[in-house]
Design an enzyme around this catalytic site. Structure first.
Site, PDB file in Angstrom:
ATOM      1  N   GLY A  64     -74.333 -53.062 -25.357  1.00 25.70           N
ATOM      2  CA  GLY A  64     -75.322 -53.752 -24.543  1.00 25.70           C
ATOM      3  C   GLY A  64     -76.772 -53.563 -24.940  1.00 25.70           C
ATOM      4  N   SER A  65     -77.039 -53.314 -26.217  1.00 25.60           N
ATOM      5  CA  SER A  65     -78.454 -53.163 -26.590  1.00 25.60           C
ATOM      6  C   SER A  65     -79.182 -54.511 -26.531  1.00 25.60           C
ATOM      7  CB  SER A  65     -78.604 -52.504 -27.962  1.00 25.60           C
ATOM      8  OG  SER A  65     -78.216 -53.382 -28.987  1.00 25.60           O
ATOM      9  N   ASN A  66     -78.478 -55.595 -26.822  1.00 26.96           N
ATOM     10  CA  ASN A  66     -79.117 -56.909 -26.666  1.00 26.96           C
ATOM     11  C   ASN A  66     -79.316 -57.248 -25.191  1.00 26.96           C
ATOM     12  OD1 ASN A  66     -79.758 -58.400 -29.229  1.00 26.96           O
ATOM     13  ND2 ASN A  66     -77.698 -57.630 -29.692  1.00 26.96           N
TER      14      ASN A  66
ATOM     15  N   ARG B 115     -56.094 -67.282 -22.182  1.00 21.03           N
ATOM     16  CA  ARG B 115     -57.544 -67.364 -22.399  1.00 21.03           C
ATOM     17  C   ARG B 115     -58.173 -68.288 -21.354  1.00 21.03           C
ATOM     18  NH1 ARG B 115     -59.912 -65.738 -26.632  1.00 21.03           N
ATOM     19  NH2 ARG B 115     -58.122 -65.864 -27.999  1.00 21.03           N
TER      20      ARG B 115
ATOM     21  N   ARG C 267     -64.987 -61.953 -27.303  1.00 24.35           N
ATOM     22  CA  ARG C 267     -63.812 -62.786 -27.004  1.00 24.35           C
ATOM     23  C   ARG C 267     -64.115 -64.221 -27.417  1.00 24.35           C
ATOM     24  NH1 ARG C 267     -59.168 -60.941 -26.105  1.00 24.35           N
ATOM     25  NH2 ARG C 267     -58.601 -62.804 -24.938  1.00 24.35           N
ATOM     26  N   LEU C 268     -63.111 -64.887 -27.952  1.00 19.32           N
ATOM     27  CA  LEU C 268     -63.249 -66.320 -28.192  1.00 19.32           C
ATOM     28  C   LEU C 268     -63.206 -67.023 -26.843  1.00 19.32           C
ATOM     29  CD1 LEU C 268     -60.792 -66.778 -31.198  1.00 19.32           C
ATOM     30  CD2 LEU C 268     -63.296 -66.757 -31.246  1.00 19.32           C
ATOM     31  N   LEU C 269     -63.910 -68.119 -26.713  1.00 21.34           N
ATOM     32  CA  LEU C 269     -63.951 -68.851 -25.438  1.00 21.34           C
ATOM     33  C   LEU C 269     -63.185 -70.164 -25.579  1.00 21.34           C
ATOM     34  CD1 LEU C 269     -67.705 -68.220 -24.675  1.00 21.34           C
ATOM     35  CD2 LEU C 269     -65.767 -67.294 -23.380  1.00 21.34           C
TER      36      LEU C 269
ATOM     37  N   HIS D 127     -75.597 -63.749 -33.097  1.00 17.77           N
ATOM     38  CA  HIS D 127     -74.665 -63.362 -34.164  1.00 17.77           C
ATOM     39  C   HIS D 127     -75.456 -62.622 -35.243  1.00 17.77           C
ATOM     40  CE1 HIS D 127     -71.065 -63.514 -36.573  1.00 17.77           C
ATOM     41  NE2 HIS D 127     -71.804 -63.894 -37.603  1.00 17.77           N
TER      42      HIS D 127
ATOM     43  N   GLU E 201     -82.727 -58.517 -33.779  1.00 17.77           N
ATOM     44  CA  GLU E 201     -81.960 -59.153 -32.697  1.00 17.77           C
ATOM     45  C   GLU E 201     -82.685 -58.985 -31.369  1.00 17.77           C
ATOM     46  OE1 GLU E 201     -77.694 -58.436 -32.473  1.00 17.77           O
ATOM     47  OE2 GLU E 201     -77.657 -57.797 -34.548  1.00 17.77           O
TER      48      GLU E 201
HETATM   49  C1  GAR Z   1     -74.773 -57.252 -31.926  1.00 18.43           C
HETATM   50  O1  GAR Z   1     -75.118 -56.896 -33.238  1.00 18.43           O
HETATM   51  C2  GAR Z   1     -74.410 -58.714 -31.820  1.00 18.43           C
HETATM   52  O2  GAR Z   1     -75.191 -59.521 -32.666  1.00 18.43           O
HETATM   53  C3  GAR Z   1     -72.969 -58.691 -32.292  1.00 18.43           C
HETATM   54  O3  GAR Z   1     -72.427 -57.556 -31.681  1.00 18.43           O
HETATM   55  C4  GAR Z   1     -73.449 -56.577 -31.516  1.00 18.43           C
HETATM   56  C5  GAR Z   1     -73.455 -56.157 -30.062  1.00 18.43           C
HETATM   57  O4  GAR Z   1     -74.360 -55.112 -29.863  1.00 18.43           O
HETATM   58  N1  GAR Z   1     -72.278 -59.883 -31.890  1.00 18.43           N
HETATM   59  C6  GAR Z   1     -71.302 -60.437 -32.593  1.00 18.43           C
HETATM   60  O5  GAR Z   1     -70.889 -59.963 -33.637  1.00 18.43           O
HETATM   61  C7  GAR Z   1     -70.719 -61.696 -32.006  1.00 18.43           C
HETATM   62  N2  GAR Z   1     -70.162 -62.544 -33.016  1.00 18.43           N
HETATM   63  P1  GAR Z   1     -74.940 -54.819 -28.428  1.00 18.43           P
HETATM   64  O6  GAR Z   1     -73.730 -54.700 -27.505  1.00 18.43           O
HETATM   65  O7  GAR Z   1     -75.656 -53.513 -28.587  1.00 18.43           O
HETATM   66  O8  GAR Z   1     -75.836 -55.961 -28.038  1.00 18.43           O
END
Ligand code: GAR
EC number: 2.1.2.2
Length: 210
Positions: free
Chosen positions: A21-23, A74, A100-102, A118, A183
């Site tokens: 969850g850093s994003n 799904r 997860r794919l949607l 991404h 990001e």
């Molecule tokens: C992030 O680097 C995000 O871009 C990637 O997962 C990480 C999650 O980090 N997402 C994907 O690869 C989706 N295709 P976070 O939980 O710290 O945000």
């Protein structure tokens, strides 16, 4: 315009997470500014006990855990998420490390209102292990992409990209850390553009009103 009316116009955002969850944190931090055009109203995780849920709770944001394993398909899992998002009056969905794919039904229901981040410069390096893919391909520039979600994996009109150099001594971890820093800057920017209604879609392209 009064402060009150500015706040009431903020778009309500639901964030889907699966892990660290850093994003999500970057979005929470951006939304902590009352002049930001969006607020995080709900965080949904398909995995119980993850750090992202703690981050949301610390910020006073409502959370829901919807374990995908509890659903027979799904489509049924996505329908459960959809119900919770609609009940919370969500305007925009942000995928933030949601692994997860949607289903196409869910994606269609949030067309033009769902963002994904991404960790590559799309359309290069879709899927998993993007930093390994970049090192193996020998690219000199790598980065991240925030795009509108379409039914295809890691596909859809791009709102924001940020690039970083690949250095000779990089390994997956050092490259991932350099990309992650970007990001955290790029996702709030993309959310702002969408929440302010400045994005129109023209085929594969987005046109951004400056
Ligand atoms: C992030 O680097 C995000 O871009 C990637 O997962 C990480 C999650 O980090 N997402 C994907 O690869 C989706 N295709 P976070 O939980 O710290 O945000």
């Amino acid at each position: 315009m009064s402060a009150g009316s500015a706040v009431s116009q903020r778009k309500k955002v639901g964030v889907l997470v699966s892990g660290r969850g850093s994003n999500l944190q970057a979005l929470l931090d951006a939304c902590a500014d009352p002049t930001f055009p969006a607020e995080i109203a709900l965080v949904i995780s398909n995995v119980p006990g993850v750090l992202a849920l703690e981050r949301a709770q610390k910020a006073g944001v409502a959370t829901a855990v919807i374990p995908h394993r509890d659903y027979p398909s799904r489509e049924a899992f996505d329908a459960a998420m959809d119900l919770v998002l609609r009940a919370a009056g969500i305007d925009i969905v942000c995928l933030a490390g949601f692994m997860r794919l949607l289903s196409s039904e869910f994606v269609a229901g949030w067309q033009g209102a769902m963002l994904n981040i991404h960790p590559s410069l799309l359309p290069s390096f879709k899927g998993l292990h993007t930093h390994r893919q970049a090192l193996e391909a020998g690219v000199k520039l790598h980065g991240c992409t925030i795009h509108l979600v379409t039914p295809d994996l890691d596909d859809g009109p791009i709102l924001v990209q940020a690039a970083v150099p690949v250095q000779d001594d990089d390994d997956e971890d050092s490259l991932a850390a350099r990309v992650l820093e970007q990001e955290h800057r790029a996702y709030p920017l993309a959310l702002r553009l969408l929440a302010e209604g400045r994005v129109t879609v023209d085929g594969n392209r987005t046109l951004i009103r400056r």
